[in-house]
Design a protein around this motif. Sequence first.
Motif, PDB file in Angstrom:
ATOM      1  N   UNK A 226       0.713  -1.173  -0.013  1.00  0.00           N
ATOM      2  CA  UNK A 226      -0.074  -0.119  -0.081  1.00  0.00           C
ATOM      3  C   UNK A 226       0.959   1.283  -0.040  1.00  0.00           C
ATOM      4  N   UNK A 227       0.606   2.112  -0.811  1.00  0.00           N
ATOM      5  CA  UNK A 227       0.975   3.574  -0.808  1.00  0.00           C
ATOM      6  C   UNK A 227       0.243   4.690  -0.975  1.00  0.00           C
ATOM      7  N   UNK A 228       0.493   5.477   0.115  1.00  0.00           N
ATOM      8  CA  UNK A 228      -0.378   6.771   0.077  1.00  0.00           C
ATOM      9  C   UNK A 228       0.157   7.949  -0.016  1.00  0.00           C
ATOM     10  N   UNK A 229      -0.479   9.118  -0.121  1.00  0.00           N
ATOM     11  CA  UNK A 229       0.104  10.442  -0.224  1.00  0.00           C
ATOM     12  C   UNK A 229       0.714  10.513   1.176  1.00  0.00           C
ATOM     13  N   UNK A 230       2.155  10.802   1.037  1.00  0.00           N
ATOM     14  CA  UNK A 230       3.175  10.971   2.111  1.00  0.00           C
ATOM     15  C   UNK A 230       3.839   9.975   2.614  1.00  0.00           C
ATOM     16  N   UNK A 231       3.762   8.725   1.656  1.00  0.00           N
ATOM     17  CA  UNK A 231       4.511   7.545   2.028  1.00  0.00           C
ATOM     18  C   UNK A 231       5.866   7.713   1.715  1.00  0.00           C
ATOM     19  N   UNK A 232       6.616   7.324   2.714  1.00  0.00           N
ATOM     20  CA  UNK A 232       8.253   7.210   2.183  1.00  0.00           C
ATOM     21  C   UNK A 232       8.323   5.779   2.005  1.00  0.00           C
ATOM     22  N   UNK A 233       8.757   5.312   0.488  1.00  0.00           N
ATOM     23  CA  UNK A 233       8.901   4.027  -0.094  1.00  0.00           C
ATOM     24  C   UNK A 233      10.437   4.124  -0.102  1.00  0.00           C
ATOM     25  N   UNK A 234      11.084   2.950   0.631  1.00  0.00           N
ATOM     26  CA  UNK A 234      12.507   2.784   0.506  1.00  0.00           C
ATOM     27  C   UNK A 234      12.548   1.412  -0.078  1.00  0.00           C
ATOM     28  N   UNK A 235      13.380   1.080  -1.049  1.00  0.00           N
ATOM     29  CA  UNK A 235      13.514  -0.057  -1.704  1.00  0.00           C
ATOM     30  C   UNK A 235      15.265  -0.364  -1.616  1.00  0.00           C
ATOM     31  N   UNK A 236      15.465  -2.038  -1.072  1.00  0.00           N
ATOM     32  CA  UNK A 236      16.783  -2.412  -0.982  1.00  0.00           C
ATOM     33  C   UNK A 236      16.825  -2.733  -2.441  1.00  0.00           C
ATOM     34  N   UNK A 237      17.816  -2.799  -3.192  1.00  0.00           N
ATOM     35  CA  UNK A 237      17.673  -3.652  -4.499  1.00  0.00           C
ATOM     36  C   UNK A 237      19.156  -3.389  -5.019  1.00  0.00           C
ATOM     37  N   UNK A 238      19.687  -4.127  -5.937  1.00  0.00           N
ATOM     38  CA  UNK A 238      20.979  -4.273  -6.666  1.00  0.00           C
ATOM     39  C   UNK A 238      20.511  -3.646  -8.150  1.00  0.00           C
ATOM     40  N   UNK A 239      19.258  -3.170  -8.243  1.00  0.00           N
ATOM     41  CA  UNK A 239      18.785  -2.809  -9.441  1.00  0.00           C
ATOM     42  C   UNK A 239      18.847  -3.540 -10.818  1.00  0.00           C
ATOM     43  N   UNK A 240      19.219  -4.808 -10.609  1.00  0.00           N
ATOM     44  CA  UNK A 240      19.391  -5.774 -11.586  1.00  0.00           C
ATOM     45  C   UNK A 240      20.618  -5.563 -12.429  1.00  0.00           C
ATOM     46  N   UNK A 241      21.654  -4.865 -11.759  1.00  0.00           N
ATOM     47  CA  UNK A 241      22.816  -4.398 -12.420  1.00  0.00           C
ATOM     48  C   UNK A 241      24.055  -5.549 -12.326  1.00  0.00           C
ATOM     49  N   UNK A 242      23.766  -6.524 -11.584  1.00  0.00           N
ATOM     50  CA  UNK A 242      24.931  -7.818 -11.327  1.00  0.00           C
ATOM     51  C   UNK A 242      24.691  -8.629 -12.405  1.00  0.00           C
ATOM     52  N   UNK A 243      25.799  -9.505 -12.291  1.00  0.00           N
ATOM     53  CA  UNK A 243      25.960 -10.478 -13.387  1.00  0.00           C
ATOM     54  C   UNK A 243      24.818 -11.558 -13.271  1.00  0.00           C
ATOM     55  N   UNK A 244      24.331 -11.780 -11.932  1.00  0.00           N
ATOM     56  CA  UNK A 244      23.194 -12.784 -11.586  1.00  0.00           C
ATOM     57  C   UNK A 244      21.823 -12.115 -12.011  1.00  0.00           C
ATOM     58  N   UNK A 257       7.901   1.912 -13.815  1.00  0.00           N
ATOM     59  CA  UNK A 257       6.521   1.937 -13.402  1.00  0.00           C
ATOM     60  C   UNK A 257       6.409   1.948 -11.834  1.00  0.00           C
ATOM     61  N   UNK A 258       7.357   1.660 -10.980  1.00  0.00           N
ATOM     62  CA  UNK A 258       7.666   1.809  -9.691  1.00  0.00           C
ATOM     63  C   UNK A 258       7.252   3.399  -9.342  1.00  0.00           C
ATOM     64  N   UNK A 259       8.289   4.009 -10.051  1.00  0.00           N
ATOM     65  CA  UNK A 259       8.400   5.501  -9.886  1.00  0.00           C
ATOM     66  C   UNK A 259       7.077   6.034 -10.267  1.00  0.00           C
ATOM     67  N   UNK A 260       6.572   5.767 -11.360  1.00  0.00           N
ATOM     68  CA  UNK A 260       5.269   6.435 -11.644  1.00  0.00           C
ATOM     69  C   UNK A 260       3.941   6.026 -10.750  1.00  0.00           C
ATOM     70  N   UNK A 261       4.147   4.846 -10.211  1.00  0.00           N
ATOM     71  CA  UNK A 261       2.942   4.671  -9.111  1.00  0.00           C
ATOM     72  C   UNK A 261       3.407   5.276  -7.956  1.00  0.00           C
ATOM     73  N   UNK A 262       4.570   5.651  -7.586  1.00  0.00           N
ATOM     74  CA  UNK A 262       4.835   6.344  -6.332  1.00  0.00           C
ATOM     75  C   UNK A 262       4.331   7.851  -6.425  1.00  0.00           C
TER      76      UNK A 262
END
Lengths: 308, 366
Positions: A226-244, A257-262
Amino acid sequence: MTQARPPIGLGDVFQAIAAIAPDEPARWADIAAVLGFVATHVLPGKPAADVPGEAIIAPPTRPRDIVLAPAAPRQEGSLPVLAPVSLPSPGEPPPPFLVEVETLPHEPPAGAAGGEPPPLQPLWPVATTPSLLRAAVVMPQADGEPDVGALVDALARRRGLQRLPRRQAWSIAHDVVLLQDLGAGMDAFIEDMEPLLHALRQVAGRHAVRDEAFVGRPLEALERAGCHRGTAVVVLSDLGLGRLATAEERDPARWFELADAVARAQARLTVLTPWERWPAELAARLSLVTWDRGTAVAQVMHAVRQHG
Amino acid sequence: MKDKPLTQQPMTVAEVLQQLDAQRDLMPEPAAPGVHERATGDVRDGAVYLMDDPLLLAVKVAVTTGRPLLLTGDPGTGKSSLAAWLAARLGWRYYEHVVTGRTEANDLLWQFDTVRKLGDASGHGELADSDYVQPGVLWWAVDREGARRRGVGLQRDVQAAAAGRSEAAEPQADVNATRSPHHAVVLIDEIDKADPDVPNALLVPLGSGRFTVRETQAVVAPAAAAPAPGRGGRARGKAPGQQAAPGMLVVITSNGERVLPPAFLRRCVVHHLDAPDPARLEAIAAAHALLEGRKPDRKELARVKQLAQQSVQLREEFARADRKGSGTAEFLDAVRASRELGIGPDQQEHWDQLVSLTLRKGAARP
């Protein structure tokens, strides 16, 4: 023009020694250490072997005390200050100064006594983690102090005001969502996620933080949380930049699409990633912060406010 | 405890060092009844401080080099209380500013009350900008008289400056009334709470004692007769220690929540304060008892010993869980509560409650 004093230098050391302990050489190293110096200079006339492990700094030498040794005859082709060095040919034994080196005694790392693995060192230092997280989950507030400059400017121009101008104020969000990427590229950081979640709950409040895990599609995790007005969304991710990373994880569209939704929810997104560099197209849309020991609060604030 | 008598002459570095050596081992004189009886743990009256050798050396180095003294360490290790003690022992004026997340560098130099000026503008004729200037702690330390006049007379163009109508109120005026006009100790507390730009913005004012008040163009600088804030009088031609002591000793504290900028750190004398061990806590409690004019009986000594040990044990427990434990102030609260309420270790239930309330703060075991 007034300038800042230069950084602490040897002048400060000599000034302090002269005033505090001019006749107590044993204290000179302590004084130098207080000023941030780790001195290695050996007292003149004292063999290095006699110097205890602590650093010793030599006293300021007056010019008349300096006696120059007669210069050695200079050989043609040699350097003026360094003696020529002859290296051994291949197959010859190395010279003694390269062989006679004492091996340091084996010392297990701190906390590794009894064969236990050393304790986990979190990516962000314990002392600075709260400040780093506070900077990551701040939200702009509408009730900042009146912006007097803008107010006076409007009055001076006889311009009517429909709304009191206010300065941008930031405070910790009342609602925080932590999205944890459990993709293969984040395997090495799984154990770091739990302490970060714990610290985040301490900063924002236990009931203010919701967490969700995802592999591949962060948007689905956000929808679950769930995400509302004023929510701080923090993501822990490697952004898919690694070899794996899988093909899906490498696709930057999932982040867009995540940035647009936020943005649609009038919330704010910050991504903590173990990488120090990232594609410009991601940086243009996301507040990206390096999740590593060298991260400073200023970097987090800059990233957050750039997209704030 | 009485302050050092007011001296009208600037002190030399040698006099300051001598004074520090003479004062460090002096236990507090018993105060008049009632003066310190109600003082609780976290007071900054400068009455009690137990200084160890490394800290004394750090203070001396800061004085001789005229550099700010940056104290780091966990809460409750005595970072903030040192400044007031130094000021009282040296007879120097004392100013303090507690930094918050909203603190800006200007807050330590001056503030300008634009809102009040705007309000006054409707009912008055010509307004003097200087009336709306509120000097900050560093201004008071550098130039007390200029700060009192809110900078009137310090303007670049004196003719253009309208005369101010009111004097500024000096912080800690009652304490500072009897102290040296030439020297001051400034406490900038918890600088790590500030925006990262704040320490860098303070480099020039801390180093030179000079800054310009933007709204009035008043140029603040050390008074002509006073020693420079960062450096004392010139040492040239004088024996070591005979130069004037710095006009301002700045003590800065940090709990280490943020890493301070390297440029700032390179200009500070940095000293880390370790948390006190049980013996030191007992000595601190004894000094406070002496200050209050009491001689602890055998029972109180046993209570203090027990609380000191438990305080350190709890701190170590908390540290293993990466949490901050209780500090000296909480320990002194526990000592006072146990004495006033007559609770001893033999009253297990009450004792545990007291420890929980004062040292553990109600937290579950980490």
